[in-house]
Design a protein around this motif. Structure first.
Motif, PDB file in Angstrom:
ATOM      1  N   ASP A 187     -19.442  25.034  -7.106  1.00  0.00           N
ATOM      2  CA  ASP A 187     -19.451  26.304  -6.241  1.00  0.00           C
ATOM      3  C   ASP A 187     -18.782  26.473  -4.996  1.00  0.00           C
ATOM      4  O   ASP A 187     -18.025  25.945  -4.065  1.00  0.00           O
ATOM      5  CB  ASP A 187     -21.007  26.221  -5.497  1.00  0.00           C
ATOM      6  CG  ASP A 187     -21.572  27.178  -4.144  1.00  0.00           C
ATOM      7  OD1 ASP A 187     -20.075  28.385  -3.995  1.00  0.00           O
ATOM      8  OD2 ASP A 187     -22.190  26.981  -3.581  1.00  0.00           O
ATOM      9  N   GLN A 188     -17.478  27.601  -6.144  1.00  0.00           N
ATOM     10  CA  GLN A 188     -16.684  27.867  -5.614  1.00  0.00           C
ATOM     11  C   GLN A 188     -16.485  28.790  -4.276  1.00  0.00           C
ATOM     12  O   GLN A 188     -15.902  28.559  -3.686  1.00  0.00           O
ATOM     13  CB  GLN A 188     -15.472  28.494  -6.695  1.00  0.00           C
ATOM     14  CG  GLN A 188     -15.573  28.286  -7.461  1.00  0.00           C
ATOM     15  CD  GLN A 188     -14.649  26.938  -7.758  1.00  0.00           C
ATOM     16  OE1 GLN A 188     -13.514  27.221  -6.524  1.00  0.00           O
ATOM     17  NE2 GLN A 188     -15.054  26.042  -7.979  1.00  0.00           N
ATOM     18  N   GLU A 189     -17.927  29.252  -3.306  1.00  0.00           N
ATOM     19  CA  GLU A 189     -18.191  30.096  -2.534  1.00  0.00           C
ATOM     20  C   GLU A 189     -18.481  29.193  -1.205  1.00  0.00           C
ATOM     21  O   GLU A 189     -19.117  29.585  -0.454  1.00  0.00           O
ATOM     22  CB  GLU A 189     -19.034  30.946  -2.744  1.00  0.00           C
ATOM     23  CG  GLU A 189     -18.901  32.223  -3.528  1.00  0.00           C
ATOM     24  CD  GLU A 189     -16.804  32.962  -3.860  1.00  0.00           C
ATOM     25  OE1 GLU A 189     -17.574  33.657  -2.295  1.00  0.00           O
ATOM     26  OE2 GLU A 189     -16.215  33.217  -4.386  1.00  0.00           O
TER      27      GLU A 189
ATOM     28  N   GLU B  34     -19.034  26.964   1.673  1.00  0.00           N
ATOM     29  CA  GLU B  34     -18.134  26.390   2.860  1.00  0.00           C
ATOM     30  C   GLU B  34     -17.283  24.835   2.638  1.00  0.00           C
ATOM     31  O   GLU B  34     -17.855  24.040   2.147  1.00  0.00           O
ATOM     32  CB  GLU B  34     -18.691  26.243   4.310  1.00  0.00           C
ATOM     33  CG  GLU B  34     -19.627  28.082   4.233  1.00  0.00           C
ATOM     34  CD  GLU B  34     -20.709  28.068   5.659  1.00  0.00           C
ATOM     35  OE1 GLU B  34     -19.868  27.009   6.229  1.00  0.00           O
ATOM     36  OE2 GLU B  34     -21.080  28.512   5.753  1.00  0.00           O
TER      37      GLU B  34
END
Length: 83
Positions: free
Chosen positions: A20-22, A24
């Motif tokens: 998951d590049q998005e 936190e």
């Protein structure tokens, strides 16, 4: 940060979803080994990295003592399968 008589090893961050590049930067877990000198037990701790006090979400009692200075290496299954 540990109970009296307890000493931890090298902590390691493990992302909740590495793909998951998005996500936190603290979306995951901090894992480490802890040895209790009083009880003579070692545990593997999993802590919530987003928690201000690193809340323990799992503590696994280990059958043998983990020596101080032990280094952990965590590898994704997909990386192992490439070998």
């Amino acid at each position: 940060m540990y109970d009296p008589g307890c000493y931890g090893g090298e902590p390691f961050f493990v992302a909740r979803d590495p793909g998951d590049q998005e996500a936190e930067e603290d979306d995951g877990y901090v894992v480490t080994y802890v040895h209790d000198e009083v009880a003579g037990e070692s545990k593997f701790l999993v802590m919530d990295a987003k928690s201000p006090e690193l809340e323990i979400v799992a503590a696994v009692r280990l059958p043998r003592r983990v020596p101080y200075g032990f280094h952990g290496l965590f590898v994704k299954e997909s990386d192992i399968n490439k070998l």
